[in-house]
Design an enzyme around this catalytic site. Structure first.
Site, PDB file in Angstrom:
ATOM      1  N   GLU A   1       0.800  -1.223   0.000  1.00  0.00           N
ATOM      2  CA  GLU A   1       0.000   0.000   0.000  1.00  0.00           C
ATOM      3  C   GLU A   1       0.838   1.280   0.000  1.00  0.00           C
ATOM      4  O   GLU A   1       0.675   2.156   0.869  1.00  0.00           O
ATOM      5  CB  GLU A   1      -0.996  -0.020   1.168  1.00  0.00           C
ATOM      6  CG  GLU A   1      -1.972  -1.185   1.059  1.00  0.00           C
ATOM      7  CD  GLU A   1      -3.083  -1.177   2.105  1.00  0.00           C
ATOM      8  OE1 GLU A   1      -3.054  -0.315   3.008  1.00  0.00           O
ATOM      9  OE2 GLU A   1      -3.969  -2.044   2.022  1.00  0.00           O
TER      10      GLU A   1
ATOM     11  N   GLU B   1      -5.128  -8.679  -0.580  1.00  0.00           N
ATOM     12  CA  GLU B   1      -5.885  -8.499   0.668  1.00  0.00           C
ATOM     13  C   GLU B   1      -7.318  -8.166   0.298  1.00  0.00           C
ATOM     14  O   GLU B   1      -7.545  -7.343  -0.582  1.00  0.00           O
ATOM     15  CB  GLU B   1      -5.354  -7.339   1.524  1.00  0.00           C
ATOM     16  CG  GLU B   1      -4.043  -7.533   2.207  1.00  0.00           C
ATOM     17  CD  GLU B   1      -3.688  -6.322   3.082  1.00  0.00           C
ATOM     18  OE1 GLU B   1      -4.618  -5.585   3.489  1.00  0.00           O
ATOM     19  OE2 GLU B   1      -2.501  -6.107   3.325  1.00  0.00           O
TER      20      GLU B   1
END
Length: 499
Positions: A160, A277
Site C-alpha cells: 500500500e 488483501e
C-alpha cells in the site's frame, strides 16, 4: 423465489481461485504456538496454496543485521527465523506469496513506522544495500528450497505505497524507484522469478495506469498486478472498536472489474491480477469480522470473484494478529477466520463449506450455488444476506436436483445461523468476558459448530424449498445411498421398523 429447475443448469468446471492465497499478520507471529495451531486447522479443513503477510524484513525476523569488521559496519544476513517459518509453511503445504517489506531499522532512511509493532515505512538510505538484501535473501531461498520451487513464489514489492501510513509521504516516484531496483535485482538472479506490485488499496486507481505506464516506459519487469479491496465506510471510533457501515458486495466486485478493465486497456492485457488483501472492513477492531453477517456478505464475493481476478486473499486466517496491539478481548473485531483459543467464526465455516463443494458448477445466483462431485454427490451452498438491522428477513430458496434413478438419497444440511455455529453470539450472551475462563472457552467452542440435520429421502427429481434465516449460510449435501437393509433378513422378518 422462483423454482430453479434442472433444465436451467449451465454446467462448467469450478475454479479454485478462492483458495489460492490467504493473509496472515506479520510473519514473526508464526513463531507463536497458537498461530501454528490455527494454521494447521485451516490447512486440514480448507487447504490454501499460498500465504501472504507483512514484515519479512522487520527487525523481529532479524534478516538484515550489521556487524563491525575492521572498524567498518558491514551487512550480515541472518535467516534463522525465516527458515523456521517457511519450513513450517512448507510442512503444511503452503507456499509464501512474498511481500518485500518493511524496511529494516538499520537500513531505513527515517523513523516513520506503522502499527503497534512499528514496521518502518521509509525508503532505504542506501539503495545498493537494499538491492544486496533482496539478492541475498532470494539466493538463500533458492539454495534452501531449490530454484524450481522458488520460481513458483510471487514477489510483491511493498504494501500500500499509495497511503502515507505505509510509505513515507505516499511518494509515487520514490516507490517506482524502489520497485524498479527491486524488480531488476530479482530478474538478474533468474529471469523467470515472478515480481509485481504495487499492492495499492482502493481509492487510488490512478496508480494503476501510472504504475503500468512506468513499467512500459522504463522497461521495468512486471509479472503481475496486485491490489487490495475493502468495502467499509469511514468509521465511528470508540476505545475498543471501529464501527463501519458497508457498501453492498457488488461494490467489491465492481472494484475488481474496474481495475481489470484498466489492465486490459494498458500495454499489459492479460497480466495476472491478484487481490492480495480483501475483507469487509479494513480495521482489525471492527466487530463485523466476528459476525454471521460477515460470512453471508462474503458468499457472493467468493462465488463470483474467480471470474474477475487470478486470486483473492482473505485478510486474515487468524486473530493472532497485532496491528492495533495485543488483542484486548476474546472477540475484538479481528480480521481472523479463527478467534483466539482456536474458536472458528462464521466466516471460517463459509470457507470450510466452500471446500466441500463439488468440482462441477451447475447453477449460481445471488443466493445459491449448485455443484456436483465426481461420485455423483450434489452439494449446494445457500445464503441469505440481509444488511438491514432488526429481526425478520427470512427467505425461501427453491431448486430442483436431478438423479437418474429413484434411489434413496442421504440428505445432510449444515447450518450457520444466529443460534448455531455463531460463537460470537454465545460470547455476547455470556456477558462479553474479555479474558474468559477455561470453562467459558470450552462452552464457546462447543457452540461454535454448525448444526447438522440429516434424513434419507427418495426422489428421481428432488425439489427443495428451504427457509433461510437472516444471514444464514447453509450447506446441503445429497449423497446417493446403496441401501443394504435387505441384507439383514432377521431385521426384516421381525419388521423392526423403528430400528
Amino acid at each position: 423465489m422462483d423454482l430453479i429447475r434442472a433444465d436451467m443448469y449451465q454446467s462448467k468446471k469450478r475454479n479454485q481461485k478462492w483458495k489460492y492465497c490467504v493473509g496472515t499478520g506479520r510473519l514473526g507471529l508464526a513463531l507463536q504456538e497458537e498461530y501454528v495451531k490455527h494454521l494447521k486447522q485451516v490447512q486440514e479443513e480448507i487447504g490454501f496454496r499460498y500465504i501472504r503477510g507483512h514484515g519479512l524484513f522487520h527487525d523481529d525476523i532479524g534478516i538484515y543485521q550489521e556487524v563491525e569488521i575492521d572498524g567498518a559496519m558491514q551487512p550480515f544476513y541472518n535467516f534463522t527465523y525465516i527458515d523456521r517459518i517457511f519450513d513450517m509453511f512448507r510442512e503444511l503445504k503452503l507456499k509464501p506469496f512474498i511481500e518485500l517489506g518493511f524496511m529494516p531499522g538499520k537500513l531505513a532512511s527515517g523513523m516513520q513506522t506503522v502499527f503497534y509493532w512499528k514496521g518502518n515505512v521509509t525508503p532505504p538510505k542506501d539503495y545498493q544495500k537494499w538491492a544486496d538484501l533482496i539478492q541475498a535473501t532470494i539466493e538463500h531461498f533458492i539454495e534452501r528450497y531449490g530454484l524450481e520451487e522458488v520460481l513458483t513464489w510471487p514477489f510483491e514489492v511493498w504494501n500500500e505505497p499509495n497511503l502515507t501510513g505505509f510509505w513515507e509521504n505516499a511518494d509515487q516516484q520514490e516507490y517506482f524507484k524502489l520497485y524498479q531496483i527491486t524488480a531488476e535485482t530479482i530478474k538478474r538472479i533468474h529471469p523467470d522469478l515472478q515480481v509485481g506490485g504495487p499492492a495499492i488499496c482502493g481509492g487510488s486507481d490512478h496508480w494503476v495506469d501510472a504504475f503500468l505506464d512506468f513499467c512500459r516506459d522504463e522497461k521495468v519487469p512486471v509479472d503481475f498486478f496486485s491490489r487490495h479491496a475493502y468495502t467499509s465506510r469511514p468509521p465511528e471510533k470508540t476505545p475498543d472498536y471501529y464501527y463501519q457501515e458497508l457498501e453492498p458486495p457488488e461494490d467489491m466486485l465492481e472494484q475488481f472489474k474496474s481495475v481489470r478493465r484498466q489492465i486490459e486497456a494498458s500495454d499489459y492485457p492479460g497480466l495476472p491480477f491478484h487481490i492480495t488483501e480483501f475483507n469487509t472492513s479494513y480495521s482489525p477492531i471492527n466487530p463485523i469480522h466476528d459476525t454471521l453477517l460477515n460470512a453471508a456478505y462474503l458468499a457472493k464475493i467468493l462465488v463470483e470473484s474467480g471470474d474477475l481476478v487470478d486470486s483473492f486473499s482473505y485478510w486474515t486466517f487468524s486473530d493472532v494478529f497485532e496491528e492495533s496491539g495485543v488483542p484486548k478481548s476474546l472477540f475484538h473485531g479481528g480480521f481472523g477466520m479463527i478467534a483466539l483459543h482456536q474458536i472458528p467464526k462464521p466466516t471460517y465455516h463459509l470457507y470450510h463449506f466452500f471446500n466441500q463443494l463439488g468440482e462441477t458448477e451447475h447453477f449460481r445466483n445471488d443466493q445459491l450455488l449448485i455443484t456436483q462431485k465426481q461420485d455423483g454427490t450434489v452439494v449446494v451452498l445457500a445464503w441469505n444476506l440481509a444488511m438491514e438491522k432488526g429481526s425478520g428477513f427470512s427467505t425461501t430458496v427453491s431448486f430442483q436436483l436431478p438423479f437418474e434413478t429413484n434411489k434413496p438419497i442421504f440428505r445432510q444440511r449444515k447450518r450457520v445461523t444466529e443460534q448455531f455455529g455463531n460463537a460470537w453470539n454465545v460470547w455476547k450472551q455470556l456477558g462479553r468476558p474479555r479474558f474468559p475462563t477455561q470453562q467459558q472457552i470450552e462452552l464457546i467452542k462447543q457452540s461454535a459448530m454448525p448444526i447438522i440435520e440429516t434424513e434419507q429421502i427418495l426422489s428421481d427429481h428432488l425439489t427443495e424449498s428451504i427457509v433461510l434465516e437472516k444471514n444464514e449460510v447453509t450447506l446441503l449435501s445429497y449423497i446417493p445411498v446403496t441401501d443394504e437393509t435387505a441384507s439383514y433378513p432377521l431385521l426384516n422378518d421381525r419388521q423392526l421398523t423403528s430400528y
